[in-house]
Design an enzyme around this catalytic site. Sequence first.
Site, PDB file in Angstrom:
ATOM      1  N   THR A  43       0.594  -1.075   0.071  1.00  0.00           N
ATOM      2  CA  THR A  43       0.268  -0.217  -0.236  1.00  0.00           C
ATOM      3  C   THR A  43       1.148   0.836  -0.015  1.00  0.00           C
ATOM      4  OG1 THR A  43      -1.114  -1.227   1.342  1.00  0.00           O
ATOM      5  CG2 THR A  43      -1.999   1.562   0.895  1.00  0.00           C
ATOM      6  N   TYR A 106     -12.741  -4.056  -1.544  1.00  0.00           N
ATOM      7  CA  TYR A 106     -13.923  -4.210  -2.194  1.00  0.00           C
ATOM      8  C   TYR A 106     -14.991  -5.110  -2.258  1.00  0.00           C
ATOM      9  CZ  TYR A 106     -16.995  -1.492  -5.152  1.00  0.00           C
ATOM     10  OH  TYR A 106     -18.298  -1.005  -6.155  1.00  0.00           O
ATOM     11  N   TYR A 132      -2.269 -10.677   4.540  1.00  0.00           N
ATOM     12  CA  TYR A 132      -2.046  -9.174   4.891  1.00  0.00           C
ATOM     13  C   TYR A 132      -3.549  -8.775   5.860  1.00  0.00           C
ATOM     14  CZ  TYR A 132      -1.364  -4.195   4.709  1.00  0.00           C
ATOM     15  OH  TYR A 132      -1.477  -2.765   5.159  1.00  0.00           O
ATOM     16  N   ARG A 137      -8.546  -1.401   5.160  1.00  0.00           N
ATOM     17  CA  ARG A 137      -8.140  -0.836   3.772  1.00  0.00           C
ATOM     18  C   ARG A 137      -9.298  -2.083   3.386  1.00  0.00           C
ATOM     19  NH1 ARG A 137      -4.839   2.866   2.396  1.00  0.00           N
ATOM     20  NH2 ARG A 137      -3.166   3.811   3.731  1.00  0.00           N
ATOM     21  N   LYS A 160       0.555 -10.460   8.446  1.00  0.00           N
ATOM     22  CA  LYS A 160       1.064  -8.673   8.967  1.00  0.00           C
ATOM     23  C   LYS A 160      -0.044  -8.925   9.415  1.00  0.00           C
ATOM     24  CE  LYS A 160       1.727  -4.946   6.774  1.00  0.00           C
ATOM     25  NZ  LYS A 160       1.776  -3.925   5.598  1.00  0.00           N
ATOM     26  N   ILE A 202       6.479  -5.141   9.515  1.00  0.00           N
ATOM     27  CA  ILE A 202       6.576  -4.372   8.360  1.00  0.00           C
ATOM     28  C   ILE A 202       6.543  -3.322   7.984  1.00  0.00           C
ATOM     29  CG2 ILE A 202       5.787  -4.519   5.588  1.00  0.00           C
ATOM     30  CD1 ILE A 202       5.616  -7.299   5.981  1.00  0.00           C
TER      31      ILE A 202
END
Length: 291
Positions: A43, A106, A132, A137, A160, A202
């Site tokens: 990102t 989404y 992740y 998000r 992550k 990370i």
Amino acid sequence: MFRGSIPALVTPFRDGAFDERAYRMFIDLQIESGSSALVPCGTTGESATMTIEEHDRVVTVCVEQAAGRVPVIAGCGSNDTRVALEHMQSAQRAGAAAALLVPPYYNRPSQAGIIAHFEALARGCDLPILLYNVPGRTAVDIHVDTMAHLATLPTVIGVKDATGNAVRVTAQRLACGPDFCQLSGNDDMALGFMAMGGVGCISVTANVAPALCAEFQDACLEGRWTEALALQDRLFPLHTALFSDASPGPVKYALSRVRPDFPTELRLPMTWPSVAAQAQVDAGLLAAGLL
């Protein structure tokens, strides 16, 4: 396989194009400063604004420049399973050590859909997978029992975790086993994450303060908690400042302050941080001793 301070690399753009020369120099700096692995096209790297060809080129350049000195965890996430698989296959051909993959954003799949997505990726490519989990998000959370199921896949090696919930570290260790690699996705929470069994971070802040972040991670991994706490306090204002406006705007502004020759263009819809955010970043850099 992965531990310590792992920067989620920003991508330098100049005149709208990927600046390969600046990226190669930045990778050398990161490795020389103690970063233990690299993440291109996350990102923070503005992967969502790249074409597929650009994305794969950035990963290839990162692997080439790292030249085996540290492993590369290639960002390969997509809300389209087929595109994610294409990124994984390209990253594997380039020589990446693993792929970092979000659940489809989404689309908001069910837990069954998340499982089907990762099972399809594991079948299609044997590159190791780091999940992740970033519900803020993606709008979906990989539940602990779902993660436990995914951890049984031979190539799913860790996570992550950017849920912001430190309890998940223990829950996931108990569900997925002690060898499941847990990396923090939140710089500001990394101290607690490490104390509860994490093995690294990370990091966004490592773009700007790679040596300090590596020193902090080493202290945690070696159980030097008093030193780790002092470094956490020193870095905390910067950790928070780098999210005082839409990321990666603040981190590119911070790089403009500490590395004036580094290209800091952003691609729309990302924009330069507000004046207030810039002031907060400056204060964070001062607190960390970087200005």
